[in-house]
Write a protein that holds these residues in place. Sequence first.
Motif, mmCIF file in Angstrom:
data_model
loop_
_atom_site.group_PDB
_atom_site.id
_atom_site.type_symbol
_atom_site.label_atom_id
_atom_site.label_comp_id
_atom_site.label_asym_id
_atom_site.label_seq_id
_atom_site.Cartn_x
_atom_site.Cartn_y
_atom_site.Cartn_z
ATOM 1 N N UNK A 47 -3.434 0.228 8.655
ATOM 2 C CA UNK A 47 -4.563 0.676 7.842
ATOM 3 C C UNK A 47 -5.314 -0.490 7.226
ATOM 4 N N UNK A 48 -4.601 -1.395 6.605
ATOM 5 C CA UNK A 48 -5.263 -2.511 5.936
ATOM 6 C C UNK A 48 -5.828 -3.512 6.938
ATOM 7 N N UNK A 49 -5.194 -3.633 8.099
ATOM 8 C CA UNK A 49 -5.742 -4.514 9.140
ATOM 9 C C UNK A 49 -7.067 -3.962 9.657
ATOM 10 N N UNK A 50 -7.109 -2.648 9.900
ATOM 11 C CA UNK A 50 -8.339 -2.017 10.380
ATOM 12 C C UNK A 50 -9.444 -2.105 9.340
ATOM 13 N N UNK A 51 -9.085 -2.003 8.074
ATOM 14 C CA UNK A 51 -10.082 -1.982 7.009
ATOM 15 C C UNK A 51 -10.601 -3.361 6.664
ATOM 16 N N UNK A 52 -9.704 -4.324 6.533
ATOM 17 C CA UNK A 52 -10.105 -5.638 6.026
ATOM 18 C C UNK A 52 -9.883 -6.779 7.010
ATOM 19 N N UNK A 53 -9.258 -6.449 8.151
ATOM 20 C CA UNK A 53 -8.936 -7.462 9.159
ATOM 21 C C UNK A 53 -8.064 -8.577 8.586
ATOM 22 N N UNK A 54 -7.215 -8.182 7.637
ATOM 23 C CA UNK A 54 -6.244 -9.142 7.122
ATOM 24 C C UNK A 54 -4.979 -9.028 7.943
ATOM 25 N N UNK A 55 -4.139 -9.998 7.862
ATOM 26 C CA UNK A 55 -2.908 -10.013 8.659
ATOM 27 C C UNK A 55 -2.075 -8.760 8.384
ATOM 28 N N UNK A 75 2.491 -3.555 0.717
ATOM 29 C CA UNK A 75 2.928 -2.161 0.638
ATOM 30 C C UNK A 75 4.397 -2.075 0.240
ATOM 31 N N UNK A 76 5.218 -2.928 0.826
ATOM 32 C CA UNK A 76 6.649 -2.921 0.515
ATOM 33 C C UNK A 76 6.902 -3.238 -0.949
ATOM 34 N N UNK A 77 6.156 -4.182 -1.497
ATOM 35 C CA UNK A 77 6.309 -4.522 -2.912
ATOM 36 C C UNK A 77 6.004 -3.325 -3.811
ATOM 37 N N UNK A 78 4.925 -2.591 -3.493
ATOM 38 C CA UNK A 78 4.572 -1.414 -4.279
ATOM 39 C C UNK A 78 5.679 -0.366 -4.199
ATOM 40 N N UNK A 79 6.162 -0.123 -3.004
ATOM 41 C CA UNK A 79 7.216 0.875 -2.800
ATOM 42 C C UNK A 79 8.478 0.499 -3.574
ATOM 43 N N UNK A 80 8.885 -0.757 -3.481
ATOM 44 C CA UNK A 80 10.094 -1.213 -4.168
ATOM 45 C C UNK A 80 9.948 -1.084 -5.676
ATOM 46 N N UNK A 81 8.810 -1.507 -6.200
ATOM 47 C CA UNK A 81 8.611 -1.476 -7.658
ATOM 48 C C UNK A 81 8.640 -0.051 -8.189
ATOM 49 N N UNK A 82 7.940 0.883 -7.490
ATOM 50 C CA UNK A 82 7.898 2.264 -7.953
ATOM 51 C C UNK A 82 9.289 2.893 -7.950
ATOM 52 N N UNK A 112 -5.488 4.184 14.488
ATOM 53 C CA UNK A 112 -6.362 3.572 13.474
ATOM 54 C C UNK A 112 -7.700 4.301 13.396
ATOM 55 N N UNK A 113 -7.801 5.459 14.022
ATOM 56 C CA UNK A 113 -9.077 6.186 14.065
ATOM 57 C C UNK A 113 -9.547 6.611 12.682
ATOM 58 N N UNK A 114 -8.652 7.147 11.869
ATOM 59 C CA UNK A 114 -9.065 7.632 10.552
ATOM 60 C C UNK A 114 -9.639 6.519 9.681
ATOM 61 N N UNK A 115 -8.942 5.392 9.480
ATOM 62 C CA UNK A 115 -9.567 4.327 8.676
ATOM 63 C C UNK A 115 -10.859 3.802 9.308
ATOM 64 N N UNK A 116 -10.943 3.792 10.640
ATOM 65 C CA UNK A 116 -12.177 3.371 11.318
ATOM 66 C C UNK A 116 -13.324 4.319 10.967
ATOM 67 N N UNK A 164 -7.734 4.849 0.027
ATOM 68 C CA UNK A 164 -6.585 4.893 -0.883
ATOM 69 C C UNK A 164 -5.722 6.110 -0.565
ATOM 70 N N UNK A 165 -6.381 7.214 -0.108
ATOM 71 C CA UNK A 165 -5.635 8.399 0.299
ATOM 72 C C UNK A 165 -4.768 8.146 1.511
ATOM 73 N N UNK A 166 -5.267 7.318 2.450
ATOM 74 C CA UNK A 166 -4.473 6.981 3.626
ATOM 75 C C UNK A 166 -3.250 6.160 3.221
ATOM 76 N N UNK A 167 -3.498 5.162 2.386
ATOM 77 C CA UNK A 167 -2.394 4.332 1.910
ATOM 78 C C UNK A 167 -1.418 5.161 1.080
#
Length: 486
Positions: A146-154, A162-169, A307-311, A327-330
């Motif tokens: 999702x984030x790669x499709x949206x921002x083209x980040x690694x 994402x893992x950090x958020x999941x672990x913290x919560x 990746x169709x939905x974020x696209x 944010x809903x996808x994430x």
Amino acid sequence: MVILVEIILYLLAMLGIGWYFSRKEINHSEFLLGTDRIPAWVIAFSERATGSSAWLMLGYTGFVFSSGLSAVWMAVGSILGALVAWIFLAKKFMKDSNEKQVLTLPMFIVERFDNNKRLILYSSSLLIVIFFIFYLGAQVAGAGKTLFTTFEISPIVAMVLCTLIVIILSFWGGFSSVVWTDMIQGIMMLLTLTVVPLVALYHIINQDLSISATLSSAGGGMDSWTGGLTGFALGILFFNNFSYFFGYLGGQPQLSSRFMALKGKKEVKIGIISVVIWSIFSYGGAFLIGLTARTLYNNTNFADVETILPFMINDLLSPWIAGLLLAGVIAAIITTANSQLMVIVSSITEDILNQGTKIKLRDTQLVKIGRTLVVTVGILGLVLAMVSQSLVLLVISWAWAGVGCTLSAVIILMFFWKRFSSIGAVATIITGLISTIIWISTPLEGILTSRFTTFFIAAFFGIVFSLLFPDKKMTVNQDRNSEVIG
């Protein structure tokens, strides 16, 4: 930049909820199953968001894009499975878990039998841990997509975040934190799956396009509810797509824990109404997203249809709205990843350590161990996501078969067949595990999905072994709880 800011604000809001629950000192049972103050509709939205997750937002929308109208049976099977669970099983889970004060699905099963408690507990816990670590990895991989499709980040950077958020919560508030954030994320998923297809339909009308004409020209039976198949081939298609139904019948520990957290019949009724509303709009929206995407982007070659939905969100909506819906996808990813993590932790701390050994641990020690495992298992899920090339829908399908369909067979036999024995329960679990692994490792999976075969293979062996090895009734003078559970 606007989209990124909105997503960051959303994630910070989720962390804020986790921090709120972290302020109160909680005991082991509250860490695993929450408190009495969680409303029924919150539990219902949490159960639906957790039960749908990235497979609905990413996997199913891509599947509809590739398959056409026949993909509807996957949604039908999932909705019916959820409704059957809420209508016929939720009360049983609630009543029995409250009476026997159990915190996990394996212990819920164990308490139904007088014999072979150790075998049942360890085999069911092992089954859950094995498959759910991969399930967790699939959710993290979905975040990367999702984030790669949206921002083209690694994708790796995205998966780490994402893992950090999941672990913290999960670390901060345990079950209550997960359920409340799940509820918000369920609302976000509902919003995304409702708004996007409406916007897509508006663009289709404006461009004078036709969904039916597009599906017809695509060929391959995409314009047919039966995939253009007849006879045996049609039966295979139907059962493959409908087969998610069997995994909802009480065997998914992250869903059954929501039933166990309910406190009254009125709450079950509220939950049923909430599930009906959420499911119709969410699954219907996801189905329309796949169809409208095929119509709008029929000539576009997607390297990954998941990746169709974020696209679509990026392409059709303004940055302000796109950020909210992405944010809903994430949210779909985080909500299930949280729940998978808590299921694995509860299986290890409650089932294996607290109930399965003779080691006496205090509540505070169990909570500390649980939080340590949250971090450890979260990192392991991240590693699996990084090294795996599998599709989100495929990996989740395997976990659905291995855990959901296996333990659903146990639950159905346990609830509705009085002659189901403890050896039968062990046989059901072991054959479910083995048959799933064998099935997904061979070409058989491409013919008939393990989500269908696992349920019936496991149930068959459960019935056979129950008839061959019935439980001997304990005498009146024997204490049912005298056997050490482990």
